[in-house]
Scaffold this motif. Structure first.
Motif, mmCIF file in Angstrom:
data_model
loop_
_atom_site.group_PDB
_atom_site.id
_atom_site.type_symbol
_atom_site.label_atom_id
_atom_site.label_comp_id
_atom_site.label_asym_id
_atom_site.label_seq_id
_atom_site.Cartn_x
_atom_site.Cartn_y
_atom_site.Cartn_z
ATOM 1 N N VAL A 1 11.813 11.795 -10.716
ATOM 2 C CA VAL A 1 11.361 10.757 -9.781
ATOM 3 C C VAL A 1 11.535 11.223 -8.339
ATOM 4 N N LEU A 2 12.679 11.853 -8.054
ATOM 5 C CA LEU A 2 12.896 12.344 -6.685
ATOM 6 C C LEU A 2 11.886 13.429 -6.331
ATOM 7 N N ILE B 1 16.107 2.837 -7.540
ATOM 8 C CA ILE B 1 17.021 3.492 -8.478
ATOM 9 C C ILE B 1 18.065 2.488 -8.937
ATOM 10 N N ILE B 2 18.035 2.203 -10.207
ATOM 11 C CA ILE B 2 18.888 1.134 -10.734
ATOM 12 C C ILE B 2 20.290 1.691 -11.026
ATOM 13 N N ILE B 3 21.291 1.125 -10.344
ATOM 14 C CA ILE B 3 22.679 1.538 -10.591
ATOM 15 C C ILE B 3 23.516 0.303 -10.920
ATOM 16 N N SER B 4 24.727 0.562 -11.372
ATOM 17 C CA SER B 4 25.602 -0.545 -11.769
ATOM 18 C C SER B 4 26.188 -1.245 -10.544
ATOM 19 N N PRO B 5 26.360 -2.568 -10.642
ATOM 20 C CA PRO B 5 26.982 -3.287 -9.518
ATOM 21 C C PRO B 5 28.460 -2.928 -9.342
ATOM 22 N N ASP B 6 29.035 -2.249 -10.330
ATOM 23 C CA ASP B 6 30.475 -1.967 -10.258
ATOM 24 C C ASP B 6 30.816 -0.604 -9.675
ATOM 25 N N GLU B 7 29.800 0.148 -9.278
ATOM 26 C CA GLU B 7 30.085 1.439 -8.643
ATOM 27 C C GLU B 7 30.901 1.220 -7.374
ATOM 28 N N LYS B 8 31.860 2.134 -7.147
ATOM 29 C CA LYS B 8 32.710 1.965 -5.969
ATOM 30 C C LYS B 8 32.598 3.171 -5.041
ATOM 31 N N VAL B 9 32.906 2.905 -3.783
ATOM 32 C CA VAL B 9 33.069 4.002 -2.848
ATOM 33 C C VAL B 9 34.533 4.391 -2.872
ATOM 34 N N SER B 10 34.770 5.664 -3.150
ATOM 35 C CA SER B 10 36.131 6.144 -3.280
ATOM 36 C C SER B 10 36.195 7.542 -2.665
ATOM 37 N N GLY C 1 0.807 -1.219 0.000
ATOM 38 C CA GLY C 1 0.000 0.000 0.000
ATOM 39 C C GLY C 1 0.836 1.264 0.000
ATOM 40 N N ALA C 2 2.111 1.137 -0.364
ATOM 41 C CA ALA C 2 2.966 2.317 -0.471
ATOM 42 C C ALA C 2 3.076 2.712 -1.940
ATOM 43 N N LEU C 3 3.684 3.878 -2.171
ATOM 44 C CA LEU C 3 3.904 4.297 -3.556
ATOM 45 C C LEU C 3 5.267 3.756 -4.009
ATOM 46 N N GLY C 4 5.283 3.107 -5.165
ATOM 47 C CA GLY C 4 6.547 2.592 -5.699
ATOM 48 C C GLY C 4 6.925 3.339 -6.959
ATOM 49 N N LEU C 5 8.181 3.835 -7.022
ATOM 50 C CA LEU C 5 8.658 4.558 -8.202
ATOM 51 C C LEU C 5 9.979 3.959 -8.640
ATOM 52 N N ARG C 6 10.334 4.214 -9.907
ATOM 53 C CA ARG C 6 11.601 3.657 -10.365
ATOM 54 C C ARG C 6 12.304 4.636 -11.294
ATOM 55 N N ALA C 7 13.649 4.644 -11.214
ATOM 56 C CA ALA C 7 14.449 5.401 -12.176
ATOM 57 C C ALA C 7 15.527 4.486 -12.728
ATOM 58 N N THR C 8 15.671 4.491 -14.042
ATOM 59 C CA THR C 8 16.703 3.648 -14.644
ATOM 60 C C THR C 8 17.727 4.472 -15.433
ATOM 61 N N LYS C 9 17.381 5.732 -15.756
ATOM 62 C CA LYS C 9 18.279 6.583 -16.552
ATOM 63 C C LYS C 9 18.595 7.867 -15.780
ATOM 64 N N PRO C 10 19.782 8.437 -16.041
ATOM 65 C CA PRO C 10 20.130 9.682 -15.332
ATOM 66 C C PRO C 10 19.065 10.761 -15.462
ATOM 67 N N GLU D 1 8.892 13.665 -7.478
ATOM 68 C CA GLU D 1 7.612 12.990 -7.226
ATOM 69 C C GLU D 1 7.606 12.383 -5.816
ATOM 70 N N ALA D 2 8.744 11.800 -5.434
ATOM 71 C CA ALA D 2 8.843 11.197 -4.101
ATOM 72 C C ALA D 2 8.683 12.266 -3.023
ATOM 73 N N ILE D 3 9.346 13.413 -3.236
ATOM 74 C CA ILE D 3 9.283 14.476 -2.226
ATOM 75 C C ILE D 3 7.864 15.037 -2.127
ATOM 76 N N ASP D 4 7.194 15.149 -3.266
ATOM 77 C CA ASP D 4 5.822 15.654 -3.245
ATOM 78 C C ASP D 4 4.829 14.647 -2.675
ATOM 79 N N SER D 5 5.218 13.386 -2.694
ATOM 80 C CA SER D 5 4.294 12.350 -2.231
ATOM 81 C C SER D 5 4.011 12.508 -0.747
ATOM 82 N N GLU D 6 2.738 12.285 -0.390
ATOM 83 C CA GLU D 6 2.385 12.413 1.033
ATOM 84 C C GLU D 6 2.272 11.063 1.704
ATOM 85 N N VAL D 7 2.633 10.023 0.975
ATOM 86 C CA VAL D 7 2.551 8.673 1.548
ATOM 87 C C VAL D 7 3.937 8.029 1.570
#
Ligand SMILES: Cc1ncc(C[n+]2csc(CCOP(=O)(O)OP(=O)(O)O)c2C)c(N)n1
Lengths: 580, 163
Positions: free
Chosen positions: A515-516, A530-539, A500-509, A518-524
């Motif tokens: 999308v964000l 957010i789909i990102i690559s598995p190879d992203e690193k913390v640096s 019963g929550a709102l689900g959103l998705r982003a796949t492209k920059p 819409e999420a911020i405006d959402s009251e629920v």
């Protein structure tokens, strides 16, 4: 106040302590207490797993500065709280955890749903009580709240056998009488003088700030002191927000995934003023080569922290806020110095960054966008890469607006903690910055959030993997990705909708911003996948066991093989030993 | 390096467990530990002997101080304190060995508190070293059983570690 049952007395105590909200889930031995809760003004949030009750109480406490309260039944209910209690203990969060217990005459008989929860939690609580007589309730609760919030805060557990909640007592709230507990708050004048003198004499000072400044509410005093003596300020993960990161003297976070300039500054400094921080191994790197030229002043409310991990030249025991205020009073103004220029040079030469090209979404850009759209948001995190990106790429300015499991590094912490934070601060926008792995550890709390209308926004940086562990496999285990692939299951948008929550998705920059928004405006309650690559690193990254000066830029190093090489150059045994 | 710490604690269930758990979790070594009543019914006194350098001692003291039920922690300097341990030792006592055992007992100002055809029980009180020396000497006859209290300690003169 007359006679009342143990259960009624407990609620009376909670009221007297100003508790407005508790998180929990009932069970057999708690029936009398829950029956009393039914008539009470205190709001009870029914969670779907007791671990979430502890984390939600913890998130509430960190966001509001008040004591968080959770409750679970005997046996499995109580043991389900343990991870949450340990999380709060490691990060010094004031918490009172109540557990049901089998009746006193059955204790020790391996009764149904009996667990020795005071024994189990002894190493992860500041103190605990097993109440054996209803008459003790007022004293125990008064002490528990006092101990939880004073000195170095921490969790206190109260184990409540069923009969204790049923039996009657004459209620009287007693004065605190704890001869063995005197939270040391008054700072020593002479030590302040010595510290101030060292600060005045130092040519290359750095202020290193931890969670203690947050809990003592000392961030304003910190800014005053730093500006007066022009000392650069770096924070730990726990200290994030205590010093505005857009301030010219800010170095951001130090340590394993800290900024290069923070780590360089610490390593080159001749004086470190550590305030409410505990020289954790993730912060110091190889301890023997930590800040080799620096004198160390250590301010901490817990005397046992001073001298525990590093040698300290000037110890100052006491509350961070008053120590900072006293110091700010006695030091004199210092001018901008060559040291400040040098640090500024590092800052402009080695900014935090990432490759902005490509068609895939950059997690760092997601955080930057959230920061642009909602700079006052409360950022709660899970654990892993998501946590580090949230620390690095959001410009933090408020000490109570960054909430993260630092000491224990508990996956599954963020979402329930975000629910607690939102309930504590309903007027603020609260985000849970999540990984797909962590979010699944307490995903059932979607029900809690939806049913109680707690509109938190979950931002899943969905890489389909246990990213942080995979990053280590990538760098140190020849890309042998043993058990770190999650196969992009489940479909988080559908899961959100099923609850019963709102689900959103982003796949492209290009989809990030809309999308964000819409999420911020959402009251629920909203889940953004957010789909990102598995190879992203913390640096950047200081390999575990290496010194802070060996901090490496991963993106750049990968191609050249430089990272692998310098890793091979440090003591491999040490590195492997320290892996989290 | 051995250190002696005197603790005044609340006399409540679970206090001993907290102290023992603290030592094991932080990796401190306890050599001996004694607990006993004080003249206040709600307070007990412990004497703990720990092995470790100054840094370890400092951590032990500070961590013990953090326990809510611990009221006082004092390090007792051996040069300025008296310490005593009591041991009772059941020693094999063949006919031909008896007189020698009794001689040793008298030299140590110990006592024989039980005699049976094949053994005696010897009671000795004194510093750890003295008890240790006695044990060494009795070993030649065969020690069948031994119970030692661990040491208790007190500062000489007017300094008080009171409840
Ligand atoms: C309860 C728990 N189990 C295991 C770990 C070890 N661990 C640290 S980070 C991490 C990966 C987290 O994956 P995810 O939540 O997807 O976040 P990402 O790193 O991909 O952003 C794991 C398994 C942990 N910190 N906590």
């Amino acid at each position: 106040m007359g006679k009342m049952s143990g259960a009624e007395a407990i609620l009376e105590c909670l009221k007297l302590e100003g508790v407005e909200i508790i998180f929990g889930l009932p069970g057999g031995v708690l029936l009398p207490l829950y029956d009393a809760i039914y008539d009470s003004d205190i709001r009870h949030i029914l969670v779907r797993h007791e671990q979430a009750a502890a984390h939600a109480a913890d998130g509430y406490a960190r966001a509001t500065g008040r004591v968080g309260v959770c409750i679970a039944t005997s046996g499995p209910g109580a043991t389900n709280l343990v991870t949450g209690i340990a999380t709060a203990y490691m990060d010094s969060v004031p918490l009172v955890a109540m557990t049901g217990q089998v009746p006193t005459n059955l204790i020790g008989k391996d009764a149904f749903q009996e667990a020795d929860i005071t024994g189990i939690t002894m190493p992860v609580t500041k103190h605990s009580y097993l109440v054996r007589d209803a008459k003790e309730i007022p004293r125990v609760f008064r002490e528990a709240f006092y101990i939880a919030r004073t000195g170095r805060p921490g969790p206190v557990l109260i184990d409540l056998p069923r009969d204790v909640t049923v039996n009657e007592l004459d209620f009287k709230y007693p004065e605190i009488d704890l001869p063995g507990y005197s939270p040391n708050l008054k700072v020593h004048g002479l030590q302040i003088k010595r510290a101030a003198q060292a600060l005045m004499e130092a040519e290359r000072p750095v202020i290193y700030v931890g969670g203690g400044v947050k809990y003592s509410d000392g961030h304003r005093e910190l800014v005053t002191l730093a500006e007066k003596i022009k000392a650069p300020v770096t924070t730990t993960l726990m200290g994030i927000g205590c010093f505005p990161e857009d301030h010219p003297l800010s170095l951001g976070m130090l340590g394993m995934h800290g900024t290069k300039y923070a780590n360089y500054a610490v390593q080159e400094s001749d004086l470190i003023l550590a305030v409410g921080a505990r020289f954790d191994d993730r912060v110091t790197g190889k301890i023997a080569s930590f800040a080799p030229q620096a004198k160390i002043i250590h301010v901490d409310v817990d005397p046992a922290e001073i001298g525990k991990n590093v040698r300290v030249d000037i110890p100052v025991v006491g509350d961070a806020k008053s120590a900072l205020a006293e110091l700010a009073k006695v030091v004199e103004d210092k001018p901008w110095s060559p040291w400040n220029d040098k640090v500024a040079g590092w800052k402009s030469d080695h900014p935090l960054g990432y490759a902005r090209d490509g068609d895939s979404i950059k997690p760092q850009a997601v955080l930057e966008t959230i920061c642009e759209l909602c700079p006052d948001a409360v950022i709660v995190t899970e654990v892993g890469q998501n946590q580090m990106w949230a620390a690095q790429f959001f410009t933090h300015k408020d000490p109570k607006h960054f909430i993260s499991s630092g000491g224990l590094g508990t996956m599954g912490y963020g979402f329930p903690a975000a629910i607690g934070a939102k309930l504590g601060c309903p007027d603020k926008e609260v985000f849970d910055i999540a990984g797909d792995g962590s979010f699944q550890m307490n995903i059932q709390e979607l029900a809690t959030a939806v049913v109680n209308e707690v509109p938190v926004k979950v931002i899943i940086l969905n890489n389909g993997v246990l990213g942080m562990v995979r990053q280590w496999q990538d760098l140190f285990y020849e890309k042998r990705f043993s058990s770190t692939t999650l196969h992009r299951v489940p479909d988080f948008v559908k899961v959100a909708e099923a609850y019963g929550a709102l689900g959103l998705r982003a796949t492209k920059p290009s989809e990030i911003e809309p999308v964000l928004k819409e999420a911020i405006d959402s009251e629920v309650v909203t889940v953004v996948d957010i789909i990102i690559s598995p190879d992203e690193k913390v640096s950047p990254m200081v390999p575990a066991g290496a010194s802070l000066s060996e901090i490496l830029e991963l993106e750049r190093a990968e191609g050249s093989g430089q990272f692998q090489k310098s890793y091979a150059g440090s003591a491999a045994s040490e590195i492997l030993e320290l892996e989290g | 390096m051995k250190h002696t710490i005197a603790l005044i604690v609340e006399n409540k269930p679970g206090v001993l467990v907290r102290i023992a758990a603290l030592f094991s979790r932080r990796g401190f070594n306890i050599d001996s530990l004694t607990v006993g009543a004080t003249d206040k019914p709600d307070r007990a006194r412990m004497t703990i002997s720990v092995d470790g350098d100054e840094v370890v001692l400092e951590q032990v003291t500070k961590q013990l101080n953090k326990l809510i039920n611990v009221i006082r922690v004092s390090e007792l300097d051996p040069a300025e304190s008296v310490e005593r341990e009591l041991a009772i030792i059941k020693v094999a006592a063949k006919k031909e060995d008896r007189s020698e055992i009794m001689q040793i007992v008298s030299v140590f100002r110990a006592k024989i508190i039980d005699v049976s055809p094949r053994s005696m029980i010897v009671e000795v009180t004194g510093s750890e070293d003295k008890v240790e020396a006695m044990v060494r000497l009795l070993r030649q006859f065969g020690i069948k059983e031994m119970a030692r209290t661990g040491k208790v300690s007190m500062v000489r003169g007017s300094r008080i570690v009171g409840p």
